[in-house]
Write an enzyme that holds these catalytic residues in place. Structure first.
Site, PDB file in Angstrom:
ATOM      1  N   ASP A  79      82.501   6.365 -15.925  1.00  0.00           N
ATOM      2  CA  ASP A  79      81.838   7.244 -14.966  1.00  0.00           C
ATOM      3  C   ASP A  79      80.419   7.523 -15.455  1.00  0.00           C
ATOM      4  OD1 ASP A  79      82.203   9.092 -17.084  1.00  0.00           O
ATOM      5  OD2 ASP A  79      84.117   9.709 -16.216  1.00  0.00           O
ATOM      6  N   ASP A 133      77.377  10.388 -16.050  1.00  0.00           N
ATOM      7  CA  ASP A 133      77.067  11.804 -16.179  1.00  0.00           C
ATOM      8  C   ASP A 133      75.554  12.000 -16.177  1.00  0.00           C
ATOM      9  OD1 ASP A 133      79.833  12.623 -16.573  1.00  0.00           O
ATOM     10  OD2 ASP A 133      79.676  11.654 -18.525  1.00  0.00           O
ATOM     11  N   ASP A 137      78.848  16.369 -28.789  1.00  0.00           N
ATOM     12  CA  ASP A 137      79.758  16.154 -29.913  1.00  0.00           C
ATOM     13  C   ASP A 137      79.256  15.097 -30.900  1.00  0.00           C
ATOM     14  OD1 ASP A 137      80.294  14.230 -27.972  1.00  0.00           O
ATOM     15  OD2 ASP A 137      82.437  14.641 -27.827  1.00  0.00           O
TER      16      ASP A 137
HETATM   17  P1  ATP Z   1      84.271   8.698 -21.390  1.00  0.00           P
HETATM   18  O1  ATP Z   1      83.819   9.250 -20.053  1.00  0.00           O
HETATM   19  O2  ATP Z   1      84.094   7.247 -21.551  1.00  0.00           O
HETATM   20  O3  ATP Z   1      85.602   9.183 -21.789  1.00  0.00           O
HETATM   21  P2  ATP Z   1      82.154  10.383 -22.350  1.00  0.00           P
HETATM   22  O4  ATP Z   1      81.405  10.366 -23.646  1.00  0.00           O
HETATM   23  O5  ATP Z   1      81.359  10.213 -21.100  1.00  0.00           O
HETATM   24  O6  ATP Z   1      83.275   9.301 -22.488  1.00  0.00           O
HETATM   25  P3  ATP Z   1      83.036  12.831 -21.209  1.00  0.00           P
HETATM   26  O7  ATP Z   1      84.290  13.593 -21.508  1.00  0.00           O
HETATM   27  O8  ATP Z   1      82.851  12.233 -19.857  1.00  0.00           O
HETATM   28  O9  ATP Z   1      82.961  11.715 -22.325  1.00  0.00           O
HETATM   29  O10 ATP Z   1      81.829  13.795 -21.559  1.00  0.00           O
HETATM   30  C1  ATP Z   1      80.486  13.476 -21.253  1.00  0.00           C
HETATM   31  C2  ATP Z   1      79.563  13.927 -22.377  1.00  0.00           C
HETATM   32  O11 ATP Z   1      79.672  15.335 -22.545  1.00  0.00           O
HETATM   33  C3  ATP Z   1      79.924  13.328 -23.734  1.00  0.00           C
HETATM   34  O12 ATP Z   1      79.328  12.091 -23.933  1.00  0.00           O
HETATM   35  C4  ATP Z   1      79.376  14.384 -24.681  1.00  0.00           C
HETATM   36  O13 ATP Z   1      77.983  14.241 -24.828  1.00  0.00           O
HETATM   37  C5  ATP Z   1      79.622  15.676 -23.925  1.00  0.00           C
HETATM   38  N1  ATP Z   1      80.922  16.277 -24.292  1.00  0.00           N
HETATM   39  C6  ATP Z   1      82.107  16.091 -23.684  1.00  0.00           C
HETATM   40  N2  ATP Z   1      83.081  16.800 -24.271  1.00  0.00           N
HETATM   41  C7  ATP Z   1      82.513  17.455 -25.288  1.00  0.00           C
HETATM   42  C8  ATP Z   1      82.984  18.368 -26.278  1.00  0.00           C
HETATM   43  N3  ATP Z   1      84.261  18.719 -26.327  1.00  0.00           N
HETATM   44  N4  ATP Z   1      82.079  18.846 -27.174  1.00  0.00           N
HETATM   45  C9  ATP Z   1      80.770  18.492 -27.101  1.00  0.00           C
HETATM   46  N5  ATP Z   1      80.291  17.647 -26.219  1.00  0.00           N
HETATM   47  C10 ATP Z   1      81.119  17.130 -25.303  1.00  0.00           C
HETATM   48 MG    MG Z   2      82.051  10.319 -19.108  1.00  0.00          MG
END
Ligand code: ATP
Ligand code: MG
Length: 460
Positions: free
Chosen positions: A74, A76, A157
């Site tokens: 996805d 963001d 994170d």
């Molecule tokens: P994927 O969507 O492939 O699982 P992602 O890195 O995009 O991976 P998301 O859960 O969609 O993960 O979160 C988007 C972004 O928000 C992350 O890349 C990170 O920068 C931030 N983020 C998400 N969860 C946390 C958290 N628990 N603590 C700090 N930052 C977070």
């Molecule tokens: Mg994501």
């Protein structure tokens, strides 16, 4: 294999990993990010927000994944606009979340998540508990303190998740040395790892998920505090852990995730009963769960559907026998003991991970099927074949056998039966009757106790 995950690595900038105030700017000519592989809707949102005078970037998983040549799940967007300001710009936008307010902008089936820049928490913020609050262990309960771009980078994170891509200038902003970490395939928390895990213990699970999914190592300072902090997961709301558990086990690398969870002692707080089984009967339990996950990973790789119910049925199955035995020793007959144990185990598991009813019911059905598959006489076999859970029950039987459970070759019998023509099927049932099932009224009893014996052997 695991050794590689925990390799140590000398950071390009010595010392602890903090966010810089001025980012490393990676220009269009210096990176290989293909602009046209970002969702055009997400790019459109960024352009629109920038045109309205806000800062806006693509951020997180999509930038990371595209740098690694992976198709993002996805997209963001991060922006200086508040959720209300974002909503005012887009007709198809709605604000969601309380703990963490976000805007979802919908284009047909695609949803783009737009988050306002957040600031890390300071003690002063906590006076205003509507915007930010922590519990006694330092866990963040609410997170709506808006901030600058640099601050937003700091509260993310992992360094590799804190890369901001501007599709207009096609530049990447790197505040936390994320690009070198991507190059070195290392997961590294931004800031002090202990503090960041205390703020949100789910980050420990995210570390495992990303390490497995991306085939990255976890940098040694990041991995160091995990075992000690693992029990903090017990305080996470069970509903959030359910969502996270699906991401972990349905990532396509579930088998690897399981190894890492066990190794980092994160499995116990998530699945206490199964962790106990893993201790009591390590080889059987480990084999059964691993095989279930290897199958799941394979199905995902082949684009086949997977059900969380089957996975949960497997994750919990090794914890059942001890409970059944306990009830039987109290004089409960075998079938009620099995039902009672199954019920208790699921109720207990839901206190850690809130598995919704729509999955707990099929878990029970898969388990019940294990009691019924040995009973094949008369019309029973054909009735079972027509049962909508037959396939899952049969697959589960094969799984149990592959983990070494003794079932008197029941799986092979069912495989043959499904492939056989009517005549052969009748013959197979007749043979069954003459071979090991006596007079009609005794059938049920005998076959049940036979199975029980078989199971006990495997469970010893
Ligand atoms: P994927 O969507 O492939 O699982 P992602 O890195 O995009 O991976 P998301 O859960 O969609 O993960 O979160 C988007 C972004 O928000 C992350 O890349 C990170 O920068 C931030 N983020 C998400 N969860 C946390 C958290 N628990 N603590 C700090 N930052 C977070
Ligand atoms: Mg994501």
């Amino acid at each position: 294999m695991l050794k590689k995950l925990f390799q140590s690595f000398r950071p390009p900038v010595p010392g602890q990993h903090h966010v810089r105030t001025t980012p490393e700017v990676i220009h269009k000519s210096q990176h290989s990010l293909p602009r046209n592989q970002f969702s055009r809707h997400a790019v459109g949102i960024v352009e629109r927000l920038q045109a309205a005078g806000y800062q806006a970037y693509l951020v997180g998983g999509c930038v990371r994944d595209l740098l690694l040549g992976i198709t993002p799940k996805d997209f963001d967007v991060a922006t200086s606009a508040t959720p209300e300001q974002v909503r005012a710009e887009f007709r198809n936008a709605r604000i969601i979340g309380r703990r963490f307010k976000l805007v979802h902008i919908q284009f047909g089936r695609e949803i783009i998540e737009v988050a306002t820049f957040r600031a890390p928490h300071t003690d002063e913020d906590q006076v205003d508990s509507h915007r930010s609050s922590h519990n006694a262990n330092g866990r963040i309960l609410r997170d709506n303190v808006y901030g600058t771009l640099e601050e937003d980078a700091q509260r993310r994170d992992f360094t590799i998740n804190a890369l901001y891509y501007d599709p207009v200038s096609e530049r990447i902003l790197d505040y936390a040395n994320g690009v070198p970490d991507i190059r070195n395939r290392l997961l590294r928390l931004i800031g002090d790892p202990t503090h960041r895990f205390q703020e949100d213990p789910v980050r420990m699970l995210r570390a495992v998920r990303f390490a497995a999914k991306l085939d990255f190592g976890i940098e040694k300072h990041t991995v160091a505090p995990i075992r000690e902090l693992a029990p903090l997961l017990r305080e996470i709301p069970p509903a959030r852990l359910f969502e996270e558990s699906l991401k972990l086990f349905l990532s396509g690398q579930g088998a690897m995730v399981f190894e890492m969870l066990v190794d980092l002692e994160l499995f116990e707080p998530l699945f206490p009963a199964s962790a106990q089984a893993l201790e009591d009967r390590p080889s059987y339990t480990h084999t059964l769960i691993s095989k279930a996950l290897i199958n799941t990973d394979l199905r995902i790789a082949q684009g086949k559907p997977v059900t969380p119910a089957f996975l949960y049925a497997a994750l919990l199955w090794p914890a059942l026998p001890a409970r059944v035995l306990f009830l039987q020793n109290q004089g409960v007959p075998p079938i009620p003991a099995m039902n009672g144990a199954a019920h208790e185990l699921i109720v207990e598991q839901c206190q850690r991970i809130a598995v919704p009813k729509r999955f707990t019911l099929p878990i029970r059905e898969i388990w019940d099927m294990q009691e019924r598959l040995p009973r094949r006489s008369g019309k029973r076999a054909d009735l079972l074949l027509d049962n909508p859970r037959f396939r899952a029950g049969y697959d589960f039987l094969l799984l149990r056998e592959s983990a070494g459970e003794q079932t008197d070759d029941l799986g092979q019998w069912w495989t043959d039966y499904q492939e056989a023509h009517d005549g052969t099927r009748r013959e197979m049932i007749r043979e069954l009757g003459s071979r090991d099932e006596g007079a009609a009224p005794r059938k049920r009893k005998r076959s049940t106790s036979r199975r029980k014996q078989g199971d006990d052997e495997a469970f010893d």
